[in-house]
Write a protein that holds these residues in place. Structure first.
Motif, PDB file in Angstrom:
ATOM      1  N   GLY A  89     -20.111  74.151  15.644  1.00 20.74           N
ATOM      2  CA  GLY A  89     -21.412  74.777  15.440  1.00 20.74           C
ATOM      3  C   GLY A  89     -22.443  73.798  14.904  1.00 20.74           C
ATOM      4  O   GLY A  89     -22.115  72.768  14.302  1.00 20.74           O
ATOM      5  N   MET A  90     -23.705  74.106  15.110  1.00 20.68           N
ATOM      6  CA  MET A  90     -24.783  73.302  14.527  1.00 20.68           C
ATOM      7  C   MET A  90     -24.762  73.522  13.023  1.00 20.68           C
ATOM      8  O   MET A  90     -25.002  74.636  12.554  1.00 20.68           O
ATOM      9  CB  MET A  90     -26.124  73.692  15.145  1.00 20.68           C
ATOM     10  CG  MET A  90     -26.258  73.304  16.602  1.00 20.68           C
ATOM     11  SD  MET A  90     -27.840  73.796  17.312  1.00 20.68           S
ATOM     12  CE  MET A  90     -27.557  75.562  17.531  1.00 20.68           C
TER      13      MET A  90
ATOM     14  N   HIS B  48     -32.316  66.364  14.735  1.00 22.82           N
ATOM     15  CA  HIS B  48     -31.613  66.636  13.477  1.00 22.82           C
ATOM     16  C   HIS B  48     -30.595  67.754  13.627  1.00 22.82           C
ATOM     17  O   HIS B  48     -29.425  67.605  13.233  1.00 22.82           O
ATOM     18  CB  HIS B  48     -32.628  66.996  12.387  1.00 22.82           C
ATOM     19  CG  HIS B  48     -32.045  67.788  11.252  1.00 22.82           C
ATOM     20  ND1 HIS B  48     -31.318  67.209  10.232  1.00 22.82           N
ATOM     21  CD2 HIS B  48     -32.079  69.127  10.980  1.00 22.82           C
ATOM     22  CE1 HIS B  48     -30.923  68.154   9.390  1.00 22.82           C
ATOM     23  NE2 HIS B  48     -31.383  69.320   9.805  1.00 22.82           N
ATOM     24  N   ILE B  49     -30.995  68.879  14.187  1.00 23.18           N
ATOM     25  CA  ILE B  49     -30.088  70.022  14.215  1.00 23.18           C
ATOM     26  C   ILE B  49     -29.005  69.843  15.262  1.00 23.18           C
ATOM     27  O   ILE B  49     -27.861  70.287  15.072  1.00 23.18           O
ATOM     28  CB  ILE B  49     -30.859  71.352  14.411  1.00 23.18           C
ATOM     29  CG1 ILE B  49     -29.946  72.539  14.090  1.00 23.18           C
ATOM     30  CG2 ILE B  49     -31.479  71.438  15.795  1.00 23.18           C
ATOM     31  CD1 ILE B  49     -29.383  72.527  12.670  1.00 23.18           C
ATOM     32  N   ALA B  50     -29.288  69.164  16.365  1.00 24.06           N
ATOM     33  CA  ALA B  50     -28.241  68.887  17.354  1.00 24.06           C
ATOM     34  C   ALA B  50     -27.199  67.942  16.767  1.00 24.06           C
ATOM     35  O   ALA B  50     -25.994  68.094  17.001  1.00 24.06           O
ATOM     36  CB  ALA B  50     -28.847  68.303  18.622  1.00 24.06           C
ATOM     37  N   PHE B  51     -27.668  66.969  15.984  1.00 23.39           N
ATOM     38  CA  PHE B  51     -26.737  66.045  15.351  1.00 23.39           C
ATOM     39  C   PHE B  51     -25.834  66.780  14.371  1.00 23.39           C
ATOM     40  O   PHE B  51     -24.704  66.338  14.100  1.00 23.39           O
ATOM     41  CB  PHE B  51     -27.490  64.927  14.627  1.00 23.39           C
ATOM     42  CG  PHE B  51     -26.610  63.795  14.184  1.00 23.39           C
ATOM     43  CD1 PHE B  51     -26.098  62.895  15.098  1.00 23.39           C
ATOM     44  CD2 PHE B  51     -26.292  63.632  12.841  1.00 23.39           C
ATOM     45  CE1 PHE B  51     -25.281  61.849  14.689  1.00 23.39           C
ATOM     46  CE2 PHE B  51     -25.477  62.592  12.417  1.00 23.39           C
ATOM     47  CZ  PHE B  51     -24.977  61.693  13.352  1.00 23.39           C
ATOM     48  N   GLY B  52     -26.293  67.923  13.852  1.00 26.20           N
ATOM     49  CA  GLY B  52     -25.472  68.724  12.962  1.00 26.20           C
ATOM     50  C   GLY B  52     -24.185  69.188  13.602  1.00 26.20           C
ATOM     51  O   GLY B  52     -23.213  69.498  12.903  1.00 26.20           O
ATOM     52  N   SER B  53     -24.131  69.227  14.913  1.00 20.88           N
ATOM     53  CA  SER B  53     -22.897  69.534  15.625  1.00 20.88           C
ATOM     54  C   SER B  53     -22.192  68.270  16.106  1.00 20.88           C
ATOM     55  O   SER B  53     -20.971  68.136  15.989  1.00 20.88           O
ATOM     56  CB  SER B  53     -23.192  70.435  16.833  1.00 20.88           C
ATOM     57  OG  SER B  53     -22.041  70.587  17.635  1.00 20.88           O
TER      58      SER B  53
ATOM     59  N   ASP C  33     -34.039  57.301  25.831  1.00 19.28           N
ATOM     60  CA  ASP C  33     -34.769  57.960  26.912  1.00 19.28           C
ATOM     61  C   ASP C  33     -34.366  59.428  27.033  1.00 19.28           C
ATOM     62  O   ASP C  33     -35.125  60.255  27.565  1.00 19.28           O
ATOM     63  CB  ASP C  33     -34.510  57.243  28.236  1.00 19.28           C
ATOM     64  CG  ASP C  33     -35.307  55.959  28.360  1.00 19.28           C
ATOM     65  OD1 ASP C  33     -36.450  55.922  27.853  1.00 19.28           O
ATOM     66  OD2 ASP C  33     -34.791  54.987  28.941  1.00 19.28           O
ATOM     67  N   PHE C  34     -33.167  59.759  26.549  1.00 23.20           N
ATOM     68  CA  PHE C  34     -32.697  61.143  26.555  1.00 23.20           C
ATOM     69  C   PHE C  34     -32.321  61.522  25.126  1.00 23.20           C
ATOM     70  O   PHE C  34     -31.527  60.825  24.483  1.00 23.20           O
ATOM     71  CB  PHE C  34     -31.487  61.300  27.474  1.00 23.20           C
ATOM     72  CG  PHE C  34     -30.986  62.717  27.584  1.00 23.20           C
ATOM     73  CD1 PHE C  34     -31.588  63.608  28.452  1.00 23.20           C
ATOM     74  CD2 PHE C  34     -29.914  63.150  26.815  1.00 23.20           C
ATOM     75  CE1 PHE C  34     -31.131  64.915  28.551  1.00 23.20           C
ATOM     76  CE2 PHE C  34     -29.449  64.454  26.912  1.00 23.20           C
ATOM     77  CZ  PHE C  34     -30.051  65.338  27.783  1.00 23.20           C
ATOM     78  N   VAL C  35     -32.901  62.592  24.628  1.00 32.75           N
ATOM     79  CA  VAL C  35     -32.624  63.073  23.275  1.00 32.75           C
ATOM     80  C   VAL C  35     -31.907  64.416  23.392  1.00 32.75           C
ATOM     81  O   VAL C  35     -32.430  65.358  23.998  1.00 32.75           O
ATOM     82  CB  VAL C  35     -33.911  63.226  22.452  1.00 32.75           C
ATOM     83  CG1 VAL C  35     -33.595  63.774  21.066  1.00 32.75           C
ATOM     84  CG2 VAL C  35     -34.662  61.901  22.356  1.00 32.75           C
ATOM     85  N   ILE C  36     -30.711  64.503  22.804  1.00 34.33           N
ATOM     86  CA  ILE C  36     -29.978  65.766  22.795  1.00 34.33           C
ATOM     87  C   ILE C  36     -30.610  66.688  21.758  1.00 34.33           C
ATOM     88  O   ILE C  36     -30.789  66.302  20.600  1.00 34.33           O
ATOM     89  CB  ILE C  36     -28.499  65.535  22.455  1.00 34.33           C
ATOM     90  CG1 ILE C  36     -27.859  64.544  23.427  1.00 34.33           C
ATOM     91  CG2 ILE C  36     -27.734  66.862  22.478  1.00 34.33           C
ATOM     92  CD1 ILE C  36     -26.445  64.151  23.037  1.00 34.33           C
ATOM     93  N   THR C  37     -30.933  67.885  22.147  1.00 42.19           N
ATOM     94  CA  THR C  37     -31.525  68.865  21.231  1.00 42.19           C
ATOM     95  C   THR C  37     -30.664  70.121  21.219  1.00 42.19           C
ATOM     96  O   THR C  37     -29.679  70.238  21.969  1.00 42.19           O
ATOM     97  CB  THR C  37     -32.960  69.229  21.662  1.00 42.19           C
ATOM     98  OG1 THR C  37     -32.893  70.063  22.840  1.00 42.19           O
ATOM     99  CG2 THR C  37     -33.785  67.977  21.936  1.00 42.19           C
TER     100      THR C  37
ATOM    101  N   GLN D 134     -35.337  76.126  17.605  1.00 42.18           N
ATOM    102  CA  GLN D 134     -35.485  77.179  16.606  1.00 42.18           C
ATOM    103  C   GLN D 134     -35.044  76.717  15.223  1.00 42.18           C
ATOM    104  O   GLN D 134     -35.645  77.084  14.214  1.00 42.18           O
ATOM    105  CB  GLN D 134     -34.656  78.407  16.998  1.00 42.18           C
ATOM    106  CG  GLN D 134     -34.776  79.563  15.997  1.00 42.18           C
ATOM    107  CD  GLN D 134     -34.010  80.797  16.425  1.00 42.18           C
ATOM    108  OE1 GLN D 134     -33.389  80.817  17.481  1.00 42.18           O
ATOM    109  NE2 GLN D 134     -34.037  81.824  15.591  1.00 42.18           N
ATOM    110  N   TRP D 135     -33.992  75.874  15.155  1.00 49.58           N
ATOM    111  CA  TRP D 135     -33.333  75.598  13.883  1.00 49.58           C
ATOM    112  C   TRP D 135     -33.664  74.225  13.319  1.00 49.58           C
ATOM    113  O   TRP D 135     -32.977  73.752  12.418  1.00 49.58           O
ATOM    114  CB  TRP D 135     -31.819  75.757  14.036  1.00 49.58           C
ATOM    115  CG  TRP D 135     -31.453  77.121  14.524  1.00 49.58           C
ATOM    116  CD1 TRP D 135     -30.900  77.449  15.713  1.00 49.58           C
ATOM    117  CD2 TRP D 135     -31.653  78.359  13.831  1.00 49.58           C
ATOM    118  NE1 TRP D 135     -30.726  78.807  15.824  1.00 49.58           N
ATOM    119  CE2 TRP D 135     -31.188  79.386  14.670  1.00 49.58           C
ATOM    120  CE3 TRP D 135     -32.190  78.697  12.584  1.00 49.58           C
ATOM    121  CZ2 TRP D 135     -31.230  80.729  14.305  1.00 49.58           C
ATOM    122  CZ3 TRP D 135     -32.239  80.028  12.216  1.00 49.58           C
ATOM    123  CH2 TRP D 135     -31.758  81.037  13.064  1.00 49.58           C
TER     124      TRP D 135
END
Length: 550
Positions: free
Chosen positions: A436-437, A493-498, A412-416, A212-213
């Motif tokens: 938080g993200m 991008h947004i997962a990395f924000g956390s 092979d695995f991307v955190i979202t 979503q974000w």
């Protein structure tokens, strides 16, 4: 970041320095961040020979570079060497000598919703830059870890591989480091990229991972770092309301893109400044070379519209100092001036960093001196200055720019955001996050109705802690068999924000070093390290891999 003139000359000449005899180590760590330190300590404690090859002169990255108001989230997830760091900070502040400018009993700071000092846990989460750096230096010295500073990876020719295995890295000075395992602990992911590992830069489309974000977020106004926080709309034009007069500085003429679409833009950088209002330790804000008051015309309009939150992120740390961060529609974040930083040459990065420094120092000087600034704001700013006893070899200015994101590995695995929010069980958890993200603004643009607006600032809760998969710390199988990446992890991008918070980097630094040791001992690629065995070793070391759901 600083590059010696001889290195710049070599870059322009297209050559590297004369090769020197190679040094042999079990684990070679590239970078000087907090993750580099915890990785090095873990490798040494596990009985391996290790070297830290750092382009930086100072240890600790942002943790010692001004970010003393720690972004923690749920502190229960912080274990192992990361918690040891915050315990050592606590020990530092138990000594009378640590309180030079303020009585200890006077400081009652709170950070991220909890007390700065946790007496029961013997930890302290808020600290001065020099205190953090001294802790990192102590860890390296006590463990007798070789520390090679101001050594810059030759990104063009300095990574040697045999098949999918790195055999050595060489720096621009000609030093070569042979190793069995390599860890890229930089904010930029330079070793990862030079080794041929797949990565991405910028924002994915919302549709790519069903988030979503992510992607362009026009119309989404979180936090208060946007022009919706100003009482009246503000014209972006030199003559208000007249597009023919041209745009004010610091506003992009380009359309922001379609909502939810991907782009190659990244969230804004700034310096986390350590300021003080103690006259005995205060250095007046300097007028930077190249100062141009016209760059802050937009800020004048913001003030004229009644906005008065300049000092809301002057967060108090010990000894009457601050960790000053971005706050508001035009603050310390230099929006839109860092897009080419991740892939830029060292020389170009230095130019970008210098431009950010000029902008941010100019922002301070403008508020403190320009007659158009409201009197009450100006008088308060004049009570502040740079802390004389911080960053003493860099004009009291932070030695590390806040690289909030650069390259991110694609494994092979991307955190979202789905992993952060839905929290499906992660069978190979090697650490946890909980902040938080948090993405800062990505661009400043003109809206269809002719007003100025910021875009990209997102702040959403993760609804509690989440697990971080080991698979997100290693390249895809066949790309590089002996490289681990605890900072530029495989994430959206947004997962990395956390994930991008300093305690998490320390946690992942230790976890990647533990995996590197196991890979050496068992003769495995990093992709083939048993998650079950790795988790057992990490638990022995005090890492937190899961906690009950909130």
């Amino acid at each position: 970041m600083r590059i010696q003139p001889i290195v710049i000359a070599l870059l322009f000449a297209g050559i590297t320095a004369t090769a020197l005899p190679a040094a042999e180590f079990d684990v070679v760590i590239y970078g000087g961040t907090s993750a580099a330190v915890t990785a090095a300590v873990e490798a040494k404690q596990s009985g391996k020979s290790v070297v830290v090859v750092s382009p930086d002169k100072h240890l600790g990255g942002l943790s010692s570079g001004g970010l003393g108001w720690t972004d923690t989230g749920n502190k229960a997830v912080i274990g192992g060497l990361a918690r040891e760091f915050y315990h050592r900070v606590w020990k530092h502040y138990q000594t009378p000598e640590a309180w030079k400018w303020q009585p200890r009993e006077e400081y009652g700071g709170r950070g991220q919703g909890t007390p700065a000092v946790d007496g029961a846990q013997r930890t302290m989460w808020i600290f001065e830059p020099h205190a953090a750096e001294s802790v990192f230096e102590d860890l390296i010295r006590e463990h007798k870890i070789p520390m090679h500073r101001d050594e810059w990876l030759d990104r063009e020719n300095g990574v040697k591989k045999e098949g999918a295995k790195i055999t050595s890295i060489t720096t621009l000075s000609g030093k070569t480091y042979n190793g069995q395992m390599f860890i890229d602990a930089t904010y930029e992911g330079d070793l990862m990229a030079a080794a041929g590992v797949e990565y991405t830069i910028g924002r994915e489309a919302k549709s790519q991972y069903g988030e979503q974000w992510n992607g362009v977020q026009t119309g989404v106004l979180h936090h208060k770092h946007h022009f919706g926080a100003v009482k009246t709309p503000i014209s972006p034009y030199r003559i208000p309301g007249d597009p023919q007069s041209g745009l004010l500085p610091r506003i992009s003429p380009q359309p922001p893109g379609e909502y939810g679409a991907a782009d190659k833009k990244i969230q804004a950088y700034c310096f986390r400044m350590c300021l003080t209002d103690d006259p005995q330790n205060r250095v007046p804000f300097p007028k930077p070379e190249g100062y141009d008051p016209a760059q802050y015309e937009l800020l004048v309009r913001i003030f004229n519209a009644g906005w008065r939150e300049t000092f809301n992120k002057f967060d108090p740390i010990p000894n009457h100092k601050t960790d000053t961060n971005n706050h508001g529609p035009m603050s310390t974040d230099n929006i839109g001036y860092n897009y080419d930083y991740p892939e830029a040459s060292y020389e170009r990065r230095r130019e970008i960093i210098a431009e950010h420094e000029t902008y941010q120092k100019g922002w301070l000087y403008f508020i403190a001196h320009d007659p158009r600034v409201p009197k009450e704001v100006q008088q308060e700013m004049q009570q502040w200055g740079l802390a004389e006893d911080e960053f003493v070899d860099n004009g009291h200015w932070p030695h590390q720019i806040y690289v909030r994101e650069a390259r991110r590995m694609v494994g092979d695995f991307v955190i979202t955001e789905n992993e952060l929010l839905n929290k499906p069980p992660i069978p190979d958890s090697v650490g946890m996050g909980s902040y938080g993200m948090d993405s800062h603004n990505v661009q400043r643009y003109v809206t269809p109705d002719g007003h100025v607006q910021n875009e990209g600032d997102i702040g959403r809760s993760t609804r509690g802690p989440y697990q971080i998969a080991y698979r997100a710390l290693v390249p895809k199988r066949g790309q590089c068999d002996n490289l681990l990446v605890p900072v530029c992890v495989s994430s959206s991008h947004i997962a990395f924000g956390s994930i991008r918070m300093e305690p998490v980097f320390m946690i992942l630094g230790q976890s990647t070093a533990t995996a590197a040791v196991m890979a050496i001992d068992e003769g495995l690629t990093v992709q083939d390290v048993s998650a079950v065995k790795l988790q057992k070793e990490l638990l022995k070391r005090g890492q937190v891999l899961e906690i009950p759901a909130e």
